[in-house]
Design a protein around this motif. Sequence first.
Motif, PDB file in Angstrom:
ATOM      1  N   SER A 122      -2.294   8.625  -9.987  1.00  0.00           N
ATOM      2  CA  SER A 122      -3.478   9.598  -9.567  1.00  0.00           C
ATOM      3  C   SER A 122      -4.224   8.669  -8.226  1.00  0.00           C
ATOM      4  O   SER A 122      -3.772   7.539  -8.040  1.00  0.00           O
ATOM      5  CB  SER A 122      -4.490   9.736 -10.621  1.00  0.00           C
ATOM      6  OG  SER A 122      -4.936   8.397 -11.003  1.00  0.00           O
ATOM      7  N   ALA A 123      -5.144   9.349  -7.741  1.00  0.00           N
ATOM      8  CA  ALA A 123      -5.890   8.765  -6.738  1.00  0.00           C
ATOM      9  C   ALA A 123      -6.579   7.344  -7.359  1.00  0.00           C
ATOM     10  O   ALA A 123      -6.667   6.559  -6.520  1.00  0.00           O
ATOM     11  CB  ALA A 123      -6.918   9.680  -6.324  1.00  0.00           C
ATOM     12  N   GLY A 124      -7.095   7.595  -8.405  1.00  0.00           N
ATOM     13  CA  GLY A 124      -7.770   6.451  -9.186  1.00  0.00           C
ATOM     14  C   GLY A 124      -6.763   5.342  -9.445  1.00  0.00           C
ATOM     15  O   GLY A 124      -7.227   3.971  -9.274  1.00  0.00           O
ATOM     16  N   ASN A 125      -5.738   5.482  -9.728  1.00  0.00           N
ATOM     17  CA  ASN A 125      -4.645   4.746 -10.106  1.00  0.00           C
ATOM     18  C   ASN A 125      -4.426   4.031  -8.972  1.00  0.00           C
ATOM     19  O   ASN A 125      -4.097   2.767  -8.725  1.00  0.00           O
ATOM     20  CB  ASN A 125      -3.251   5.201 -10.542  1.00  0.00           C
ATOM     21  CG  ASN A 125      -3.165   5.987 -11.948  1.00  0.00           C
ATOM     22  OD1 ASN A 125      -2.614   6.784 -12.275  1.00  0.00           O
ATOM     23  ND2 ASN A 125      -4.226   5.502 -12.867  1.00  0.00           N
ATOM     24  N   GLY A 153      -6.067   6.385 -17.186  1.00  0.00           N
ATOM     25  CA  GLY A 153      -7.213   5.763 -16.306  1.00  0.00           C
ATOM     26  C   GLY A 153      -6.911   4.386 -16.317  1.00  0.00           C
ATOM     27  O   GLY A 153      -7.818   3.534 -16.256  1.00  0.00           O
ATOM     28  N   SER A 154      -5.455   4.198 -15.687  1.00  0.00           N
ATOM     29  CA  SER A 154      -4.924   2.909 -15.767  1.00  0.00           C
ATOM     30  C   SER A 154      -5.089   2.314 -14.556  1.00  0.00           C
ATOM     31  O   SER A 154      -5.638   2.778 -13.504  1.00  0.00           O
ATOM     32  CB  SER A 154      -3.572   2.917 -15.929  1.00  0.00           C
ATOM     33  OG  SER A 154      -3.075   3.492 -17.107  1.00  0.00           O
ATOM     34  N   ASP A 155      -5.303   0.935 -14.254  1.00  0.00           N
ATOM     35  CA  ASP A 155      -5.595   0.128 -12.969  1.00  0.00           C
ATOM     36  C   ASP A 155      -4.528  -0.957 -13.050  1.00  0.00           C
ATOM     37  O   ASP A 155      -3.796  -1.057 -14.026  1.00  0.00           O
ATOM     38  CB  ASP A 155      -7.161  -0.394 -13.219  1.00  0.00           C
ATOM     39  CG  ASP A 155      -7.245  -1.555 -14.310  1.00  0.00           C
ATOM     40  OD1 ASP A 155      -6.375  -1.814 -15.111  1.00  0.00           O
ATOM     41  OD2 ASP A 155      -8.162  -2.080 -14.299  1.00  0.00           O
ATOM     42  N   GLY A 156      -4.946  -1.715 -12.087  1.00  0.00           N
ATOM     43  CA  GLY A 156      -3.844  -2.963 -11.918  1.00  0.00           C
ATOM     44  C   GLY A 156      -3.925  -4.153 -12.758  1.00  0.00           C
ATOM     45  O   GLY A 156      -2.909  -4.718 -12.887  1.00  0.00           O
ATOM     46  N   THR A 213       0.860  -1.242   0.014  1.00  0.00           N
ATOM     47  CA  THR A 213      -0.015   0.103  -0.083  1.00  0.00           C
ATOM     48  C   THR A 213       0.932   1.450   0.078  1.00  0.00           C
ATOM     49  O   THR A 213       2.020   1.099   0.137  1.00  0.00           O
ATOM     50  CB  THR A 213      -0.772   0.088   1.162  1.00  0.00           C
ATOM     51  OG1 THR A 213       0.016   0.223   2.376  1.00  0.00           O
ATOM     52  CG2 THR A 213      -1.741  -1.253   1.428  1.00  0.00           C
ATOM     53  N   THR A 214       0.360   2.307  -0.051  1.00  0.00           N
ATOM     54  CA  THR A 214       0.850   3.787   0.079  1.00  0.00           C
ATOM     55  C   THR A 214       1.526   3.906   1.267  1.00  0.00           C
ATOM     56  O   THR A 214       2.437   4.923   1.628  1.00  0.00           O
ATOM     57  CB  THR A 214       0.160   4.661  -0.224  1.00  0.00           C
ATOM     58  OG1 THR A 214      -1.210   4.845   0.308  1.00  0.00           O
ATOM     59  CG2 THR A 214      -0.189   4.773  -1.854  1.00  0.00           C
TER      60      THR A 214
END
Length: 551
Positions: free
Chosen positions: A397-400, A319-322, A78-79
């Motif tokens: 970003s927050a969404g990433n 708008g990338s994801d895992g 996690t961050t």
Amino acid sequence: MQHKVLKVNSSDNVIVALRNLEAGETIEFEGESYVLPRAIAAKHKFVTHDLAIGDHVTMYGVLVGKATQPIAKGEQITTFNLKHESDEFSVTKRKPQTNWVAPDVSKWADRTFMGFPRSDGQVGIANYWLVIPLVFCENRNILKLKDAFDKALGYAFPDIYLKQVNDLVKLYEKADNAALKSYNTTTQSLNLGPEPLFKNLDGIKFLTHESGCGESNQESAVLAALFGAYANNANVTGITVLSLGCQKTQFDDLMKEIKSRNPNFDKPILFFEQQAYGTEFEMMSAAIKETFEGLIEANKLERQPTPLSKLNIGLKCGGSDGFSGISANPVLGHLSDLVVGLGGNTYLAEFPELCGVEQELIDRCTSEAKAQKFETLMRDYAAKAEAVGAGFDMNPSAGNIKDGLITDAIKSAGAAKKGGTAPIADVLNYTEVAKESGLHLVCTPGNDVLATTGQAASGATITLFTTGLGTPTGNPICPIVKVSTNTKLAQKMPDIIDFDCGAIIDGEKTIEQTAEELLEYCIQLANGTIKTKAQLLGQDDFMPWKRGVSL
């Protein structure tokens, strides 16, 4: 077959959850058992063994972070417990790639697409007339021309939202509060409206911006360079230019930039200066008449069979994801290798999202000079970002982060998969155009519109854009194909997604099989037989990079 987890590279010390995993669940993987202390959402990662503070985390076979807290085996990164860390890179460490073998492209060797040939040897997959302002003062006039031409020639989109507002106005005027509160709409299909007047003209594209004056000479020069590159794009057939007259970016500057890219440039270019004409009406009337005459000539061009070596494909993500680096980005990577194998061009942009894989890219450059250019551009860009407190580590970003991209190196290592494995034919600075075939690195920010704007400037005539979270991004002259990393997104946002790679995550298709299907989609798009969702929505995003710090 659907798997629960995946290790991307055998040297990785993190494992990716392909579906939601429960707290206390035992995961059996490669002869090891992992008891998860907490639930882990799909797209996130857990570590393969205990990590102490300062220990490195590796994913995609490269360094992507450093532990800031002890992380127990099976615990999620996690961050809170991980921060960005990446390997050092240098041309002095370069090990040139010499053994690349292109994928088998024999099934496409004799294939063609129906394109628009240009006199300089380029071939467009579309035929657009471009209308541009040399300064922001002309934005209003550009929009007036857009309204007039689009409506009169059949390029305007049905205004479904105007109808909704008109419906509400009528209910309000009737004082029918109950009907107003219960008012609802049904989903509208994406339609282009009536058939345009000119069947061989794909559209007239009207660009606006906030540059051209009241800024540094460098910024005004960059605008001229950007428009010079756009005029040179194979999808452009002619250009109308509006100028106020007194601004910094002058018509002569534009023509110098055009000629520097193409000394034999012969597309029609029409110029109108408001201060020379006097009244707005005189200038606008002249622009309308002469542009219309230009459109008549542009409409005489016909599509012709063209080898696939004339494809110019941009490679972008947003708008990338895992799942981006596991499904859609590797699909683009294999497609890029196919196009390069066929003799075409591909363009990998977004330098802040190549962080951590620089050495691999340096090794893949076809000459030391190109490798040095890439290193210099990367270091200069990173230094400017750090100077204003906006280092590459701040890029996700927050969404990433919410969807599994914890550090910039994780995001970048997955993003770089779009570039496949081919040698890097050249490295292009912003607004530089490709001069040889193959894979190109294009210096742009990761910002979606700045990057797609830059890719079109370098010569892309189609851009493949992977997304795990969804984005409507388009481009006025270079169609943007939205490629979903997961089927859930494709089903949720069908009005913006063109192609779904989710079957890879579900274990139903391979990366190679999906890439070949996507190449077939690109051929149809190049033929003009289909349009992207962004085109159907009229999503014409254009944004000059002011070369300040953008990520």
